[in-house]
Design an enzyme around this catalytic site. Sequence first.
Site, PDB file in Angstrom:
ATOM      1  N   GLU A   1      48.028  52.089  73.180  1.00 36.68           N
ATOM      2  CA  GLU A   1      46.736  52.172  72.508  1.00 36.68           C
ATOM      3  C   GLU A   1      45.618  52.077  73.548  1.00 36.68           C
ATOM      4  OE1 GLU A   1      44.798  50.511  68.455  1.00 36.68           O
ATOM      5  OE2 GLU A   1      45.569  48.963  69.790  1.00 36.68           O
TER       6      GLU A   1
ATOM      7  N   GLU B   1      47.482  43.012  60.869  1.00 37.63           N
ATOM      8  CA  GLU B   1      47.045  44.407  60.941  1.00 37.63           C
ATOM      9  C   GLU B   1      46.760  44.697  62.404  1.00 37.63           C
ATOM     10  OE1 GLU B   1      45.360  47.589  61.473  1.00 37.63           O
ATOM     11  OE2 GLU B   1      43.550  46.603  60.745  1.00 37.63           O
TER      12      GLU B   1
END
Length: 490
Positions: A394, A256
């Site tokens: 990110e 994840e």
Amino acid sequence: MAKALGQHSYLFLENFIGGKFVPCRSHIDSYDPSTGEVYCKVPDSGREEVEAAVAAAKDAFPDWSARSPEQRAQVLNKLADLMEAHLEEFAQAESRDQGKTVAFARTVDIPRSAYNFRFFASSVLHHTTECSQMDHIGCLNYTVRCPVGVAGLISPWNLPLYLLTWKIAPAIAAGNTVVAKPSEMTSVTAWMLCKLMQEAGVPPGVVNIIFGTGPRAGDALVGHPDVPLVSFTGSTATAQRVTERSAPYCKKLSLELGGKNPAIIFADADLDNCIETTVRSSFSNQGEICLCTSRIYVERSIYSEFLERFVAASKKWKTGVPSDPGNNNGALISKEHLEKVRSFVALAKCEGGVVHCGEGVDQLDLPEQNKSGYFMPATVISGVSDSSRVMQEEIFGPVTCVSPFDTEDEAVSKGNGVRYGLAATVWSRDVGKVHRVAKRIQAGLVWTNCWLVRDLNLPFGGMKNSGVGREGGKDSYHFFTEVKSVTIQH
């Protein structure tokens, strides 16, 4: 356990192996993000400690996996009871260790951590397996699911106990034993959880927790031949390393990873609800949630109104001392991370972007003892090109970029124009448009007219560079078990 060193008193953590706390020879400094000072010493574990933990987990596996799901569920529920009984201690510790506000830890992190155990204690009782008849040849086929063995679990620093328990709970509910490694920057609540294990009835060796860095402890864990399965939450770069280390052993992997999540706001959106929710989705937990909104695309006809109102709302999102209930955000995790996040804002300015509020615009009023803490106000930027690193990478901080679009196709294209695909939000009152856009957006989770509403039964995970695999009620059960097909001729 606290020891005095000079005039300082540090919290000293120990590894938890085979139901016992085991001291470590060397330690890593862990900082209080709100003051910038070292307050805790975390074990710097390596191969030797991981070997001991894996051996303990292997020893515990036959007995634990032989228990009925009901017996295991009782233990998980007891663990949840104990966590709730100590909720305030856990919340205070999580805030001090991670930098988030006490209020956020008290209302989100710790209740959800306890609920993870309750949810999987219940869901493990309700899975059924498949069966097919082949009467013409006198055969019956059915499937059974068996636990895999020792699960290696690696969790990140942004939601420390919340994401650690999201892995431990389904792993042990399904009958596996675990060796878990929390982030070396946020290890305290994992260590506190270990103290509850015996009272909850967790047999020695079922849950082992090793503290240390990714390159030493994490590497030894994912490369261990006796750990057939790895669940990892963290950065895409680290996941590549996890995959490489696991490949020679053909391990089961659940990864994840990061997100660069878009909000797509159409002209017919309910702007009051949209602005309030998008401020929350952009800045909650200092923007340190993989599901946070970092790119906001607004239909051109409402772009200037949205931007003005969104900036005004963002200025009211208060950043400051984590213990103050009036603050929405606390401190970022580390000095290095704060510098990284600030560098993205500097890059945006350099490229001609406009910083409307936050970093470099609004001054924070901090008490003297927090002046060296890692604080950054909610920051809104416009005028950044889609190809900029600011829009592509990110940032994982309280920074979001706002940009206009003209057509539905353009909105989808912009939304999909990054290498990540974890989550997205869509704002519109038009049901047809909502379904069309949700289908076309490359993201594992799409929220419409809301954000972070989670049913733990549903699959959680991302597409593209945001990960491999899904976790959730049925998905976690499938990941943490092996399926076996049995054919009987009668």
